[in-house]
Design a protein around this motif. Structure first.
Motif, PDB file in Angstrom:
ATOM      1  N   TYR A  97       0.803  -1.209   0.000  1.00  0.00           N
ATOM      2  CA  TYR A  97       0.000   0.000   0.000  1.00  0.00           C
ATOM      3  C   TYR A  97       0.835   1.258   0.000  1.00  0.00           C
ATOM      4  CZ  TYR A  97      -4.295  -2.271  -0.389  1.00  0.00           C
ATOM      5  OH  TYR A  97      -5.320  -2.972  -0.933  1.00  0.00           O
ATOM      6  N   LEU A  98       2.112   1.112   0.350  1.00  0.00           N
ATOM      7  CA  LEU A  98       3.007   2.265   0.243  1.00  0.00           C
ATOM      8  C   LEU A  98       3.141   2.687  -1.213  1.00  0.00           C
ATOM      9  CD1 LEU A  98       4.605   3.906   2.228  1.00  0.00           C
ATOM     10  CD2 LEU A  98       6.604   2.554   1.690  1.00  0.00           C
ATOM     11  N   THR A  99       3.152   1.698  -2.118  1.00  0.00           N
ATOM     12  CA  THR A  99       3.255   2.055  -3.538  1.00  0.00           C
ATOM     13  C   THR A  99       2.032   2.863  -3.960  1.00  0.00           C
ATOM     14  OG1 THR A  99       2.190   0.015  -4.198  1.00  0.00           O
ATOM     15  CG2 THR A  99       4.575  -0.002  -4.105  1.00  0.00           C
ATOM     16  N   LEU A 100       0.866   2.446  -3.438  1.00  0.00           N
ATOM     17  CA  LEU A 100      -0.353   3.188  -3.786  1.00  0.00           C
ATOM     18  C   LEU A 100      -0.297   4.590  -3.202  1.00  0.00           C
ATOM     19  CD1 LEU A 100      -3.161   3.055  -5.072  1.00  0.00           C
ATOM     20  CD2 LEU A 100      -4.033   2.473  -2.839  1.00  0.00           C
ATOM     21  N   LEU A 101       0.118   4.667  -1.925  1.00  0.00           N
ATOM     22  CA  LEU A 101       0.203   5.969  -1.274  1.00  0.00           C
ATOM     23  C   LEU A 101       1.151   6.873  -2.045  1.00  0.00           C
ATOM     24  CD1 LEU A 101      -0.492   7.685   1.260  1.00  0.00           C
ATOM     25  CD2 LEU A 101       1.620   6.839   2.232  1.00  0.00           C
ATOM     26  N   GLU A 102       2.261   6.291  -2.477  1.00  0.00           N
ATOM     27  CA  GLU A 102       3.235   7.090  -3.212  1.00  0.00           C
ATOM     28  C   GLU A 102       2.633   7.623  -4.501  1.00  0.00           C
ATOM     29  OE1 GLU A 102       6.878   5.150  -4.433  1.00  0.00           O
ATOM     30  OE2 GLU A 102       7.597   7.145  -4.918  1.00  0.00           O
ATOM     31  N   ARG A 103       1.958   6.737  -5.236  1.00  0.00           N
ATOM     32  CA  ARG A 103       1.413   7.178  -6.517  1.00  0.00           C
ATOM     33  C   ARG A 103       0.321   8.211  -6.331  1.00  0.00           C
ATOM     34  NH1 ARG A 103       0.446   1.592  -9.503  1.00  0.00           N
ATOM     35  NH2 ARG A 103      -0.300   2.928 -11.165  1.00  0.00           N
ATOM     36  N   LYS A 104      -0.453   8.053  -5.241  1.00  0.00           N
ATOM     37  CA  LYS A 104      -1.507   9.028  -4.963  1.00  0.00           C
ATOM     38  C   LYS A 104      -0.900  10.369  -4.569  1.00  0.00           C
ATOM     39  CE  LYS A 104      -5.681   7.052  -5.050  1.00  0.00           C
ATOM     40  NZ  LYS A 104      -6.754   7.616  -5.838  1.00  0.00           N
ATOM     41  N   THR A 105       0.111  10.338  -3.692  1.00  0.00           N
ATOM     42  CA  THR A 105       0.700  11.597  -3.224  1.00  0.00           C
ATOM     43  C   THR A 105       1.369  12.323  -4.378  1.00  0.00           C
ATOM     44  OG1 THR A 105       1.336  10.218  -1.369  1.00  0.00           O
ATOM     45  CG2 THR A 105       1.964  12.513  -1.279  1.00  0.00           C
ATOM     46  N   ILE A 106       2.183  11.588  -5.120  1.00  0.00           N
ATOM     47  CA  ILE A 106       2.906  12.236  -6.205  1.00  0.00           C
ATOM     48  C   ILE A 106       1.922  12.726  -7.260  1.00  0.00           C
ATOM     49  CG2 ILE A 106       4.564  11.843  -8.041  1.00  0.00           C
ATOM     50  CD1 ILE A 106       6.139  10.186  -6.231  1.00  0.00           C
ATOM     51  N   GLY A 107       0.891  11.918  -7.518  1.00  0.00           N
ATOM     52  CA  GLY A 107      -0.137  12.343  -8.455  1.00  0.00           C
ATOM     53  C   GLY A 107      -0.772  13.647  -7.999  1.00  0.00           C
ATOM     54  N   GLY A 108      -1.103  13.707  -6.711  1.00  0.00           N
ATOM     55  CA  GLY A 108      -1.715  14.921  -6.174  1.00  0.00           C
ATOM     56  C   GLY A 108      -0.825  16.126  -6.362  1.00  0.00           C
ATOM     57  N   MET A 109       0.482  15.917  -6.164  1.00  0.00           N
ATOM     58  CA  MET A 109       1.389  17.056  -6.283  1.00  0.00           C
ATOM     59  C   MET A 109       1.607  17.449  -7.738  1.00  0.00           C
ATOM     60  SD  MET A 109       4.059  16.109  -3.357  1.00  0.00           S
ATOM     61  CE  MET A 109       3.541  16.202  -1.650  1.00  0.00           C
ATOM     62  N   GLN A 110       1.267  16.571  -8.652  1.00  0.00           N
ATOM     63  CA  GLN A 110       1.390  16.902 -10.070  1.00  0.00           C
ATOM     64  C   GLN A 110       0.031  17.208 -10.677  1.00  0.00           C
ATOM     65  OE1 GLN A 110       3.341  13.381 -11.329  1.00  0.00           O
ATOM     66  NE2 GLN A 110       5.361  14.079 -10.698  1.00  0.00           N
ATOM     67  N   ALA A 111      -0.938  17.584  -9.830  1.00  0.00           N
ATOM     68  CA  ALA A 111      -2.287  17.940 -10.268  1.00  0.00           C
ATOM     69  C   ALA A 111      -2.979  16.793 -10.990  1.00  0.00           C
ATOM     70  CB  ALA A 111      -2.271  19.187 -11.151  1.00  0.00           C
ATOM     71  N   ARG A 112      -2.638  15.561 -10.616  1.00  0.00           N
ATOM     72  CA  ARG A 112      -3.330  14.391 -11.165  1.00  0.00           C
ATOM     73  C   ARG A 112      -4.081  13.727 -10.033  1.00  0.00           C
ATOM     74  NH1 ARG A 112      -0.107  10.357 -12.084  1.00  0.00           N
ATOM     75  NH2 ARG A 112       1.769  11.174 -11.136  1.00  0.00           N
ATOM     76  N   LEU A 113      -4.809  12.681 -10.343  1.00  0.00           N
ATOM     77  CA  LEU A 113      -5.542  11.967  -9.297  1.00  0.00           C
ATOM     78  C   LEU A 113      -4.811  10.720  -8.830  1.00  0.00           C
ATOM     79  CD1 LEU A 113      -9.168  12.157 -10.631  1.00  0.00           C
ATOM     80  CD2 LEU A 113      -8.236  13.308  -8.640  1.00  0.00           C
ATOM     81  N   GLY A 114      -3.926  10.187  -9.649  1.00  0.00           N
ATOM     82  CA  GLY A 114      -3.290   8.931  -9.279  1.00  0.00           C
ATOM     83  C   GLY A 114      -4.219   7.781  -9.582  1.00  0.00           C
ATOM     84  N   PRO A 115      -3.782   6.545  -9.277  1.00  0.00           N
ATOM     85  CA  PRO A 115      -4.607   5.390  -9.652  1.00  0.00           C
ATOM     86  C   PRO A 115      -5.961   5.438  -8.966  1.00  0.00           C
ATOM     87  CG  PRO A 115      -2.745   4.743  -8.264  1.00  0.00           C
ATOM     88  CD  PRO A 115      -2.540   6.156  -8.606  1.00  0.00           C
ATOM     89  N   ASN A 116      -7.039   5.314  -9.739  1.00  0.00           N
ATOM     90  CA  ASN A 116      -8.371   5.322  -9.135  1.00  0.00           C
ATOM     91  C   ASN A 116      -9.327   4.401  -9.880  1.00  0.00           C
ATOM     92  OD1 ASN A 116      -8.683   6.657 -11.476  1.00  0.00           O
ATOM     93  ND2 ASN A 116      -9.741   8.415 -10.658  1.00  0.00           N
ATOM     94  N   ARG A 117      -8.778   3.453 -10.658  1.00  0.00           N
ATOM     95  CA  ARG A 117      -9.645   2.625 -11.483  1.00  0.00           C
ATOM     96  C   ARG A 117      -9.966   1.289 -10.842  1.00  0.00           C
ATOM     97  NH1 ARG A 117     -12.650   5.119 -14.975  1.00  0.00           N
ATOM     98  NH2 ARG A 117     -12.281   6.808 -13.549  1.00  0.00           N
ATOM     99  N   VAL A 118      -8.975   0.690 -10.147  1.00  0.00           N
ATOM    100  CA  VAL A 118      -9.182  -0.651  -9.595  1.00  0.00           C
ATOM    101  C   VAL A 118      -9.737  -0.523  -8.183  1.00  0.00           C
ATOM    102  CG1 VAL A 118      -8.140  -2.911  -9.400  1.00  0.00           C
ATOM    103  CG2 VAL A 118      -7.054  -1.180 -10.814  1.00  0.00           C
ATOM    104  N   GLY A 119     -10.967  -0.910  -8.014  1.00  0.00           N
ATOM    105  CA  GLY A 119     -11.560  -0.850  -6.685  1.00  0.00           C
ATOM    106  C   GLY A 119     -11.884   0.585  -6.306  1.00  0.00           C
ATOM    107  N   PRO A 120     -12.550   0.781  -5.161  1.00  0.00           N
ATOM    108  CA  PRO A 120     -12.877   2.139  -4.749  1.00  0.00           C
ATOM    109  C   PRO A 120     -11.610   2.926  -4.445  1.00  0.00           C
ATOM    110  CG  PRO A 120     -13.415   0.546  -3.029  1.00  0.00           C
ATOM    111  CD  PRO A 120     -13.036  -0.243  -4.235  1.00  0.00           C
ATOM    112  N   PHE A 121     -11.475   4.114  -4.992  1.00  0.00           N
ATOM    113  CA  PHE A 121     -10.297   4.974  -4.843  1.00  0.00           C
ATOM    114  C   PHE A 121      -9.014   4.267  -5.260  1.00  0.00           C
ATOM    115  CE2 PHE A 121     -13.302   6.135  -1.460  1.00  0.00           C
ATOM    116  CZ  PHE A 121     -13.669   7.377  -1.948  1.00  0.00           C
ATOM    117  N   GLY A 122      -9.115   3.243  -6.097  1.00  0.00           N
ATOM    118  CA  GLY A 122      -7.925   2.528  -6.537  1.00  0.00           C
ATOM    119  C   GLY A 122      -7.307   1.664  -5.458  1.00  0.00           C
ATOM    120  N   LEU A 123      -8.091   1.296  -4.449  1.00  0.00           N
ATOM    121  CA  LEU A 123      -7.512   0.578  -3.312  1.00  0.00           C
ATOM    122  C   LEU A 123      -7.028  -0.817  -3.685  1.00  0.00           C
ATOM    123  CD1 LEU A 123      -9.668   1.593  -0.254  1.00  0.00           C
ATOM    124  CD2 LEU A 123      -7.277   2.045  -0.702  1.00  0.00           C
ATOM    125  N   ALA A 124      -7.541  -1.381  -4.763  1.00  0.00           N
ATOM    126  CA  ALA A 124      -7.101  -2.723  -5.140  1.00  0.00           C
ATOM    127  C   ALA A 124      -5.934  -2.676  -6.109  1.00  0.00           C
ATOM    128  CB  ALA A 124      -8.266  -3.503  -5.736  1.00  0.00           C
TER     129      ALA A 124
END
Ligand code: SF4
Ligand code: SF4
Lengths: 162, 355
Positions: B45-72
């Protein structure tokens, strides 16, 4: 003394924290992402998507078979064959647009003297075999029938409305 | 307790005189599972957190397709890598090629044996824990060098060399920083190091946050934080990956073997963050004495440090290799050495804050 304060400044990582403040703010700023199937970006009335062939209000085809569109198409995507119909009018017997070649320049719509061929806002089409991308006259007419209202509206406001 | 007595009775019946050793082995294995399983989950889940955080800082959403909020998403990634073929290059040294990822991940897991999560909650309460940590974590560099060498590819080999040089350089700065910490705590045991941070003028006034080592050893703290970023091969020191311009030691790896390198990177990130929390930020101690101490403080500190890692990655461009080396050898090592002398003198002077 100046160099001492420089060393101190670089050790406190001041510039680095300045940079991090920028990214930190971006984390809470609104995101630019558009979640495509659920959300869509707005399209202009001049959007050049899938072509459509239009009909007159009385149901006859608008196209007079002048072949101007075929001649102007820079990608040579349009193939037209013509023959006189039962009333002796010039009509197309074949009107194919090869979407593998088309570059959506809109020249065909611009060249047409009777506004028969137009480009619509519709762009979400896909096929399983590349050969299916050759849209025939039937399909183009059907697309025109389907979107006639939108086509009329878009042409009326001509880029002035959204 | 009664259940435990029953268990002992039953064990004696089955194993006879061997029971005590069997009991130790089994209970240790269970404890290990209790540490490693959540750790692996956090890695995923650290990988997910990383992609979400970095996505947020680059004005993106990050992974959000697999499962709710991309949790899967981590599960999907894992599954994908699991089904991919592990390609072994022709001419590669097969045994070493397959052993290298294990060399990489094993130290990052083994080091957890001595990490105290709360007062007394530690798998192995070794009194030379810091020494053990330095010894075990430095094995990780073998994974890098062996992976680069056994791939039979000169790019992977050069990448391995580069990474190994980087890891070794920063290990020196890191090791020296650890020495300063153990000087002021007067102990090699991590539990003792944490407890020693609860002493001091500020701690007595109820602000133990200012008694932690980060304030009194601030330059060392900075050096340590930057060194662990370099040590875990993270941006801006990610010479090992450098996808866009240079290629690293795991060039020839695919599938699960590649995933192991990634897991090793994230596991050692968590490890280094935990170490930083323990050594400089008071481990499980609460920052103000009005709140009770507890392992949640450790987790909170580790989380903050990890997010800080991502933040750094999203902000800074990659260093050039010679700049990495210059920073390590010409800045960090001298700074820690000087600070070590300063702290030593400080400890001997009447102004010492570590009495
Ligand atoms: S849009 Fe351009 S390329 Fe496409 S058919 Fe019309 S003229 Fe040809
Ligand atoms: S679509 Fe327009 S330009 Fe093309 S042949 Fe028909 S009338 Fe002529």
């Amino acid at each position: 003394m100046a160099s001492m304060s420089d060393i101190f400044k670089s050790f406190m990582l001041r510039e680095l924290f300045g940079g991090m403040a920028v990214t930190g703010r971006a984390l809470f700023a609104p995101k630019a992402t558009v979640r495509y199937p659920e959300e869509k970006t707005p399209r202009s009335p001049r959007f050049r998507g899938l072509h459509a062939l239009r009909r007159n209000p009385d149901g006859t085809e608008r196209c007079v078979g002048c072949k101007l569109c075929e001649a102007t198409c820079p990608a040579m995507a349009i193939t037209i064959e013509i023959a006189p119909d039962e009333n002796g009018k010039r009509r197309t017997t074949r009107y194919d647009i090869d979407m593998r070649k088309c570059i959506f320049c809109g020249f065909c719509a611009e060249a047409c003297p009777v506004d028969a061929i137009v480009e619509t806002r519709f762009y979400e089409y896909c096929v399983e075999r590349p050969g299916d991308l050759v849209w025939t006259k039937d399909i183009l007419l059907e697309n025109g029938a389907l979107r006639e209202e939108e086509i009329v509206r878009d042409r009326e406001c001509d880029g002035e409305c959204a | 307790m009664i259940a435990l007595g029953k268990l002992h009775e039953f064990g004696h019946g089955v194993f006879g005189a061997f029971w005590p050793s069997v009991f130790i082995v089994v209970s240790t294995l269970i404890k290990i599972a209790c540490i490693v399983a959540p750790l692996m989950l956090s890695v995923a889940y650290l990988t997910l957190l990383e992609r979400k955080t970095i996505g947020g800082m680059q004005a993106r959403l990050g992974p959000n397709r697999v499962g709710p909020f991309g949790l899967a998403q981590p599960l999907a990634d894992g599954l994908k890598l699991l089904f991919k073929e592990i390609v072994i290059p022709s001419g590669a040294d097969k045994a070493v090629f397959l052993a290298a990822p294990i060399f990489s991940i094993a130290p990052a897991l083994a080091a957890w044996a001595v990490i105290p999560f709360d007062e007394g909650i530690v798998l192995a309460d070794v009194n030379a824990a810091l020494l053990y940590l330095m010894a075990v974590t430095s094995i990780g560099v073998y994974g890098v060098i062996l992976a680069g060498w056994s791939s039979n590819s000169r790019y992977a080999f050069l990448g391995g060399m580069r990474s190994a040089a980087q890891l070794i350089s920063y290990e020196i700065a890191m090791g020296l920083a650890l020495i300063v910490v153990l000087m002021v705590s007067n102990s090699l045991s991590l539990g003792e190091i944490v407890k020693s941070q609860a002493r001091g003028v500020f701690a007595q006034a109820g602000f133990s946050v200012f008694s932690w080592n980060w304030l009194s050893l601030f330059p060392v703290f900075v050096v340590y934080m930057v060194s662990i970023v370099a040590e875990t091969n993270r941006a801006p020191f990610d010479m090992a990956e450098g996808e866009s311009e240079i290629i690293g030691f795991h060039l020839e790896y695919s599938g699960l073997a590649f995933a192991l390198f990634y897991m090793a990177e994230y596991a050692s990130m968590i490890l280094c963050a935990t170490l930083a929390a323990i050594l400089f930020l008071g481990g499980w101690l609460s920052p103000f004495s009005c709140f009770p101490n507890g392992f949640h403080w450790l987790f909170a500190k580790v989380f903050v440090i990890l997010v800080f890692f991502f933040w750094i990655r999203a902000t800074f461009p990659r260093y050039r290799y010679d700049q990495v080396m210059r920073l390590g050898w010409k800045v960090f090592i001298p700074v820690v050495l000087v600070w070590m002398a300063v702290v030593a003198a400080w400890m001997m002077s009447p102004l010492s804050v570590w009495k």
